[in-house]
Write a protein that holds these residues in place. Sequence first.
Motif, PDB file in Angstrom:
ATOM      1  N   UNK A  32     -10.166  21.155  -7.381  1.00  0.00           N
ATOM      2  CA  UNK A  32     -10.043  22.487  -8.007  1.00  0.00           C
ATOM      3  C   UNK A  32      -9.637  23.533  -6.971  1.00  0.00           C
ATOM      4  N   UNK A  33     -10.151  23.377  -5.751  1.00  0.00           N
ATOM      5  CA  UNK A  33      -9.872  24.361  -4.700  1.00  0.00           C
ATOM      6  C   UNK A  33      -8.472  24.209  -4.115  1.00  0.00           C
ATOM      7  N   UNK A  34      -7.732  23.205  -4.593  1.00  0.00           N
ATOM      8  CA  UNK A  34      -6.350  23.043  -4.146  1.00  0.00           C
ATOM      9  C   UNK A  34      -6.215  22.322  -2.822  1.00  0.00           C
ATOM     10  N   UNK A  35      -7.216  21.551  -2.453  1.00  0.00           N
ATOM     11  CA  UNK A  35      -7.130  20.775  -1.208  1.00  0.00           C
ATOM     12  C   UNK A  35      -6.008  19.749  -1.291  1.00  0.00           C
ATOM     13  N   UNK A  36      -5.495  19.374  -0.114  1.00  0.00           N
ATOM     14  CA  UNK A  36      -4.413  18.376  -0.041  1.00  0.00           C
ATOM     15  C   UNK A  36      -5.078  17.005   0.056  1.00  0.00           C
ATOM     16  N   UNK A  37      -5.185  16.335  -1.087  1.00  0.00           N
ATOM     17  CA  UNK A  37      -5.912  15.067  -1.155  1.00  0.00           C
ATOM     18  C   UNK A  37      -4.961  13.918  -1.460  1.00  0.00           C
ATOM     19  N   UNK A  38      -5.154  12.830  -0.733  1.00  0.00           N
ATOM     20  CA  UNK A  38      -4.292  11.663  -0.896  1.00  0.00           C
ATOM     21  C   UNK A  38      -5.108  10.421  -1.199  1.00  0.00           C
ATOM     22  N   UNK A  39      -4.496   9.514  -1.943  1.00  0.00           N
ATOM     23  CA  UNK A  39      -5.081   8.209  -2.230  1.00  0.00           C
ATOM     24  C   UNK A  39      -4.200   7.148  -1.587  1.00  0.00           C
ATOM     25  N   UNK A  40      -4.831   6.112  -1.034  1.00  0.00           N
ATOM     26  CA  UNK A  40      -4.096   4.923  -0.596  1.00  0.00           C
ATOM     27  C   UNK A  40      -4.330   3.869  -1.670  1.00  0.00           C
ATOM     28  N   UNK A  47       0.842  -1.198   0.000  1.00  0.00           N
ATOM     29  CA  UNK A  47       0.000   0.000   0.000  1.00  0.00           C
ATOM     30  C   UNK A  47       0.880   1.252   0.000  1.00  0.00           C
ATOM     31  N   UNK A  48       0.537   2.210  -0.848  1.00  0.00           N
ATOM     32  CA  UNK A  48       1.298   3.460  -0.872  1.00  0.00           C
ATOM     33  C   UNK A  48       0.325   4.637  -0.886  1.00  0.00           C
ATOM     34  N   UNK A  49       0.807   5.777  -0.391  1.00  0.00           N
ATOM     35  CA  UNK A  49       0.020   7.003  -0.451  1.00  0.00           C
ATOM     36  C   UNK A  49       0.539   7.837  -1.609  1.00  0.00           C
ATOM     37  N   UNK A  50      -0.377   8.426  -2.354  1.00  0.00           N
ATOM     38  CA  UNK A  50       0.010   9.288  -3.470  1.00  0.00           C
ATOM     39  C   UNK A  50      -1.057  10.361  -3.629  1.00  0.00           C
ATOM     40  N   UNK A  51      -0.758  11.440  -4.361  1.00  0.00           N
ATOM     41  CA  UNK A  51      -1.784  12.467  -4.559  1.00  0.00           C
ATOM     42  C   UNK A  51      -3.018  11.872  -5.232  1.00  0.00           C
ATOM     43  N   UNK A  52      -4.183  12.264  -4.757  1.00  0.00           N
ATOM     44  CA  UNK A  52      -5.435  11.790  -5.364  1.00  0.00           C
ATOM     45  C   UNK A  52      -5.577  12.422  -6.750  1.00  0.00           C
ATOM     46  N   UNK A  53      -5.850  11.560  -7.741  1.00  0.00           N
ATOM     47  CA  UNK A  53      -5.957  12.042  -9.117  1.00  0.00           C
ATOM     48  C   UNK A  53      -7.412  11.940  -9.589  1.00  0.00           C
ATOM     49  N   UNK A  54      -7.699  12.714 -10.632  1.00  0.00           N
ATOM     50  CA  UNK A  54      -9.069  12.717 -11.179  1.00  0.00           C
ATOM     51  C   UNK A  54      -9.481  11.293 -11.561  1.00  0.00           C
ATOM     52  N   UNK A  55      -8.514  10.495 -12.032  1.00  0.00           N
ATOM     53  CA  UNK A  55      -8.812   9.128 -12.430  1.00  0.00           C
ATOM     54  C   UNK A  55      -9.245   8.238 -11.270  1.00  0.00           C
ATOM     55  N   UNK A  56      -8.981   8.676 -10.036  1.00  0.00           N
ATOM     56  CA  UNK A  56      -9.394   7.891  -8.867  1.00  0.00           C
ATOM     57  C   UNK A  56     -10.853   8.169  -8.488  1.00  0.00           C
ATOM     58  N   UNK A  57     -11.424   9.241  -9.043  1.00  0.00           N
ATOM     59  CA  UNK A  57     -12.662   9.752  -8.454  1.00  0.00           C
ATOM     60  C   UNK A  57     -13.865   8.837  -8.645  1.00  0.00           C
ATOM     61  N   UNK A  58     -13.878   8.103  -9.752  1.00  0.00           N
ATOM     62  CA  UNK A  58     -15.006   7.193  -9.957  1.00  0.00           C
ATOM     63  C   UNK A  58     -15.093   6.194  -8.788  1.00  0.00           C
ATOM     64  N   UNK A  59     -13.937   5.635  -8.400  1.00  0.00           N
ATOM     65  CA  UNK A  59     -13.925   4.666  -7.292  1.00  0.00           C
ATOM     66  C   UNK A  59     -14.207   5.368  -5.954  1.00  0.00           C
ATOM     67  N   UNK A  60     -13.705   6.599  -5.793  1.00  0.00           N
ATOM     68  CA  UNK A  60     -14.008   7.355  -4.564  1.00  0.00           C
ATOM     69  C   UNK A  60     -15.514   7.488  -4.369  1.00  0.00           C
ATOM     70  N   UNK A  61     -16.209   7.812  -5.462  1.00  0.00           N
ATOM     71  CA  UNK A  61     -17.656   8.015  -5.371  1.00  0.00           C
ATOM     72  C   UNK A  61     -18.349   6.699  -4.996  1.00  0.00           C
ATOM     73  N   UNK A  62     -17.862   5.594  -5.560  1.00  0.00           N
ATOM     74  CA  UNK A  62     -18.450   4.290  -5.204  1.00  0.00           C
ATOM     75  C   UNK A  62     -18.224   3.993  -3.720  1.00  0.00           C
TER      76      UNK A  62
END
Length: 157
Positions: free
Chosen positions: A38-46, A1-16
Amino acid sequence: MRLEPLRRGHLRRCVEIEHILFPGDSPWNARAFHAELDAGGYYLAAVTEEGELAGYAGLAVAGPRGDRETSVHTIGVDPAYQGRGIGTALLRALLERADELRAPVFLEVRTDNDAAIRLYERHGFSRIGVRKRYYQPSGADAYTMMRQAREAQEVAG
Ligand SMILES: CC(C)(COP(=O)(O)OP(=O)(O)OC[C@H]1O[C@@H](n2cnc3c(N)ncnc32)[C@H](O)[C@@H]1OP(=O)(O)O)[C@@H](O)C(=O)NCCC(=O)NCCS
């Protein structure tokens, strides 16, 4: 498992995952996640070794330089991956960012969410208030919790 910046491509799974985690509390849709990025929040994906999104978390930053204030806007872990330290790792990464900014951290959490409340208390948050019927449509109450800004000298030391 790694942490990385959350990308737009992750969002479909985030919504699920949101719909699984927060069914009665207005789970975020894709537009809400895009707005946060868009607001520049510090978002991470695992992300797992296989490249699957296991969790996500985001910190919003407000206020002028030198007087920042931050809020944990979301933190969620796919139920299939809960209890393995991913939520802790995500939260710690957000708190490191807040500490770099010397900023206090605020958040809201359902008053019946014992797992999350314990996690926050272990990381220096305390309850500072109750917001009645904060979550909709469920009508559930929230605690507002706060973690003090890390002092400059504490960082230096
Ligand atoms: C809160 C949450 C992010 C924690 O993620 P996680 O990856 O499971 O967290 P960790 O594995 O790092 O464990 C953190 C603590 O939560 C506990 N925990 C995790 N999942 C749990 C569950 N389903 N039931 C009870 N406790 C749980 C762990 O035991 C641990 O506590 P402990 O050290 O006292 O035992 C995750 O449970 C989640 O996504 N919950 C639903 C969404 C949510 O409530 N988000 C917070 C909104 S404010």
